[in-house]
Design a protein around this motif. Sequence first.
Motif: not given
Length: 161
Positions: A27-36
Motif C-alpha cells: 500500500s502507498i500512504e499519502l498525506l501522513g497516512g490520512f489516505t492510503t
Amino acid sequence: MGVAILAYVLDVVSKVIVVARLEGHASIELLGGFTTLRVTRNSGAAFSIGTGMTWIFTIIATCVVIAIIRTARNLRSLPWAVCLGLLLGGSLGNLTDRILRSPGVFKGHVVDWIEWPNYPVFNLADSAIVCGGVLAVYLAWRGFQIDGTRQVAAGKNDADE
C-alpha cells in the motif's frame, strides 16, 4: 450526460491504472497516512454488505441505470442533471466491474482502492454515487424538481428564502 461520461471515464481509467500499478504491491500512504492507496476486490456492496452476492448487485445496478436514463428524458434542471450524471457515471463504473472483471462475467468484483482512516476502501464511482445521493437529498429538501420548477412549503414562497 457530460457529468456521467466524466465520472465513468475517471473511474474506469483510475481502476485500470491502480490495478496495473498497485495490485500485488505494498500500500502507498499519502498525506501522513490520512489516505492510503490499496487495491481490494469487493464482491458485495458498500461496507462489504452482501459479500458473494454480486449477481444481485448487478441486477440492482442495471435497474438503477435504466431508471436514471428514463428519468433523464424529463430533465430540465441543471442541478438535477449534475446529480443524475454523478449517479449514472458511478453506477456504470461499478456495473462495468461487475460485468467484466474476474472471477467471471456478471460475477466480477468491484475494484476499490482509496482508504481513509476508520472508513471502508472505496473508488471514484463510489464517490460519485455518494455525492450524487447527497445532492439529490439536498435538491429534494429545497424543493427543486427535475422539470426545473421549485416547490416550496405551504405558506412560503421563494421571496421568503
